[in-house]
Design a protein around this motif. Structure first.
Motif, short mmCIF file in Angstrom:
data_model
loop_
_atom_site.label_atom_id
_atom_site.label_comp_id
_atom_site.label_asym_id
_atom_site.label_seq_id
_atom_site.Cartn_x
_atom_site.Cartn_y
_atom_site.Cartn_z
N GLU A 146 -52.95 -112.82 26.59
CA GLU A 146 -54.04 -113.57 27.22
C GLU A 146 -53.54 -114.49 28.32
O GLU A 146 -54.28 -114.84 29.24
CB GLU A 146 -54.75 -114.38 26.13
N ALA A 169 -58.22 -110.44 28.78
CA ALA A 169 -59.07 -111.43 28.11
C ALA A 169 -59.09 -111.16 26.62
O ALA A 169 -59.10 -110.00 26.18
CB ALA A 169 -60.47 -111.39 28.68
N TRP A 170 -59.09 -112.24 25.82
CA TRP A 170 -59.14 -112.06 24.38
C TRP A 170 -60.40 -111.31 23.96
O TRP A 170 -60.33 -110.38 23.15
CB TRP A 170 -59.09 -113.42 23.66
N ASP A 171 -61.52 -111.69 24.53
CA ASP A 171 -62.79 -111.03 24.22
C ASP A 171 -62.70 -109.58 24.68
O ASP A 171 -62.70 -109.29 25.88
CB ASP A 171 -63.95 -111.74 24.92
N GLN A 193 -63.10 -120.50 20.19
CA GLN A 193 -63.07 -119.40 21.15
C GLN A 193 -63.85 -118.23 20.60
O GLN A 193 -63.78 -117.89 19.41
CB GLN A 193 -61.64 -118.99 21.46
N ILE A 194 -64.57 -117.57 21.51
CA ILE A 194 -65.39 -116.42 21.15
C ILE A 194 -64.53 -115.31 20.54
O ILE A 194 -63.44 -115.00 21.02
CB ILE A 194 -66.11 -115.87 22.40
N THR A 225 -62.84 -115.03 17.77
CA THR A 225 -61.63 -115.34 16.99
C THR A 225 -61.99 -115.58 15.53
O THR A 225 -63.15 -115.83 15.18
CB THR A 225 -60.93 -116.60 17.54
N GLU A 237 -63.60 -118.90 15.19
CA GLU A 237 -65.05 -118.94 15.37
C GLU A 237 -65.75 -118.57 14.06
O GLU A 237 -66.75 -119.20 13.68
CB GLU A 237 -65.46 -117.97 16.48
N SER A 270 -68.83 -121.95 21.38
CA SER A 270 -67.72 -121.02 21.58
C SER A 270 -67.47 -120.82 23.07
O SER A 270 -68.41 -120.62 23.85
CB SER A 270 -68.01 -119.68 20.91
N PHE A 271 -66.18 -120.84 23.44
CA PHE A 271 -65.76 -120.72 24.84
C PHE A 271 -65.01 -119.40 25.04
O PHE A 271 -64.51 -118.80 24.08
CB PHE A 271 -64.86 -121.90 25.22
N ASP A 272 -64.91 -118.98 26.31
CA ASP A 272 -64.19 -117.75 26.61
C ASP A 272 -62.71 -117.87 26.29
O ASP A 272 -62.06 -116.88 25.92
CB ASP A 272 -64.35 -117.38 28.09
N THR A 273 -62.14 -119.06 26.47
CA THR A 273 -60.72 -119.30 26.17
C THR A 273 -60.59 -120.61 25.41
O THR A 273 -61.46 -121.49 25.50
CB THR A 273 -59.86 -119.39 27.44
#
Length: 489
Positions: A273, A313-315, A382-383, A385, A388, A402-405
């Motif tokens: 990431e 991106a993690w997502d 974070q979204i 995870t 979350e 929840s955030f993107d990072t």
């Protein structure tokens, strides 16, 4: 095919901790006050000390004396010195200590002092692969014409001259020169200490040792000028390293490396990431760094692959892994049974707990229950995870953002837009180190979890990566990398 984690292995791996280590205070060791210690080494005696392919001075002596000095607060200064004359120089006080795989003998003990013995060994013959004319000293003696190589001034030279006529023995300035003569077929055998023989086999290839020994077993020790005040502190540090298990890790690193798979230079794409310190992130110099980078670089060094890091991106990362878009994901990924249905996992490599990251002036709450009791609060995460998932198990959805990072969540915390960030503790420490003004709560949220690398289902990389991980854990390299990113002061 690797699909389900063995739960006994999982529980064992969850107990992985940082490297066995002792501070001088914990072990009640002497404190040398930062004193410089000059250490004579030949840099031509693998695996004790030598120059590697990259031009670096490496070996057992280097790793061991660095750990010794860390315990007793000294600064090791390694000085390259020819073996011929090294013990005379020590006797004359030109160096503080000699670390060069030195055999203890009563004769040498008349002119220098020795540390505790640290390794027993036997002497043997190093020969070319395929040698079938002799298997021991007696059979070599029976040949009509032969030459035995060794190094000037060593106990091996003494042994060679005890067993063979002087005209059949050729002594060289270094063992490296003797080995090269063996490779060039100018010699039939090199008489050498077995551990050093293994070092040349690893470095040179095309060589083997005979199973039979020559002479009696001997012992190695560090040598000091007579009356040196360093003998007792160094003996104490050696004993502490042996008691902690660190001594054995260094030994395994240099003398017992297992045979690992060879991926023949294969490129391995690794999804990261670059926003998840200390696992992976962009530092102030704009460089991609972190535990994932150091760890996978070492893994690929051992199994002969080329790591190619791809920022993702993690997502969607695990979906991309499941679809085979990358070879492996290294991003502090939590193993779950649900995820194991769609991707394969490596052995677990780190146990962790989840906690709250808060501003360092936070006094309103110290755990989840006290946060829940506040009239108004927001928890960031974070979204996608496991953090979350935990947040939504403990708190109403309207109180979770929840955030993107995680970087965005941490920035919201600093801006006062959220009251806490629910996060894995190791990552929280990474943000504290990078950002400042933050702290973690002592309390944990939820159960302990384990991290692993993720692969496409059926990947042929799982077993080689697991083998490299196991070798790194056995020899202490794994713990050394952990210390850099998770346990630095």
């Amino acid at each position: 095919m690797y699909r389900r984690l063995n739960w006994l292995a999982l529980l064992t791996l969850l107990l992985l901790v940082a490297a066995p280590s002792l501070t001088a205070q914990e072990a009640e060791l002497p404190d040398l006050g930062g004193r410089e210690i000059t250490i004579a080494v030949e840099n031509a005696y693998p695996p004790y000390n030598y120059i590697d392919d990259s031009g670096n001075a490496v070996g057992w002596d280097y790793d061991t004396f660095r750990d010794i000095c860390e315990l007793i607060n000294c600064v090791p200064v390694f000085v390259e010195t020819a073996w011929d004359g090294m013990l005379v120089a020590i006797a004359n006080g030109e160096y503080d200590v000699a670390a060069d795989g030195i055999t203890y003998t009563e004769e040498r003990d008349e002119t220098v002092d020795f540390s505790s013995l640290y390794q027993a060994y036997d002497e043997t013959f190093l020969v070319r692969e395929g040698e079938d004319r002799f298997t021991n000293a007696e059979e070599l003696l029976a040949l009509e014409d032969y030459r035995v190589g060794t190094q000037i001034g060593t106990t091996n030279e003494i042994t060679a001259l005890e067993y063979f006529p002087a005209e059949n023995v050729q002594s060289f300035d270094t063992f490296g020169a003797a080995v090269q003569a063996l490779v060039n077929r100018d010699l039939d055998a090199v008489l050498v200490d077995r551990p050093a023989a293994q070092g040349y086999i690893e470095a040179q290839g095309g060589l083997v040792t005979l199973e039979s020994s020559i002479g009696d077993q001997r012992g190695l020790a560090f040598a000091f000028p007579s009356g040196s005040d360093l003998v007792e502190p160094i003996n104490a540090a050696m004993a502490a390293l042996q008691a902690s298990g660190r001594w054995n890790q260094i030994y395994v690193r240099w003398f017992e490396q297992p045979e690992l798979p060879d991926l023949a230079g294969r490129e391995v794409t690794i999804a990261v990431e670059n926003a998840y310190p200390p696992y992976n992130f962009i530092n102030e110099a704009g460089e991609a760094v972190g535990w994932d980078y150091d760890t996978f670089n070492e893994i690929c060094e051992r199994i002969n692959c080329v790591p190619v890091y791809v920022e993702a991106a993690w997502d969607g990362m695990l979906v991309a892994i499941a679809n085979g878009e990358y070879d492996v994901a290294a991003d502090g990924i939590t193993y779950t049974e649900e995820r194991d249905e769609t991707v394969d996992f490596s052995s677990l490599y780190q146990a962790y707990d989840e906690t709250f990251l808060v501003v360092d002036s936070e006094t309103r709450f110290t755990n989840a229950e006290e946060l829940l009791a506040l009239d108004d609060y927001r928890v960031g995460t974070q979204i996608g995870t496991t953090n979350e998932i935990t947040a939504l198990e403990y708190f109403p959805a309207e109180n979770v953002q929840s955030f993107d990072t995680f970087g965005a969540a941490v920035q919201a915390l600093l801006n006062g837009d959220v009251d806490a960030v629910l996060i894995d503790r190791p990552v929280a420490e990474g943000f504290i180190e990078a950002q400042g003004g933050l702290m973690t709560l002592e309390s944990s949220i939820g159960d302990q979890r384990g991290l692993a690398f993720a692969f496409p289902s059926g990947s042929d990389l799982v077993e080689p990566v697991n083998a490299a991980m196991a070798a790194m854990q056995a020899d202490g390299t794994w713990d050394d990398i952990y210390e850099v990113w998770f346990a630095s002061e």
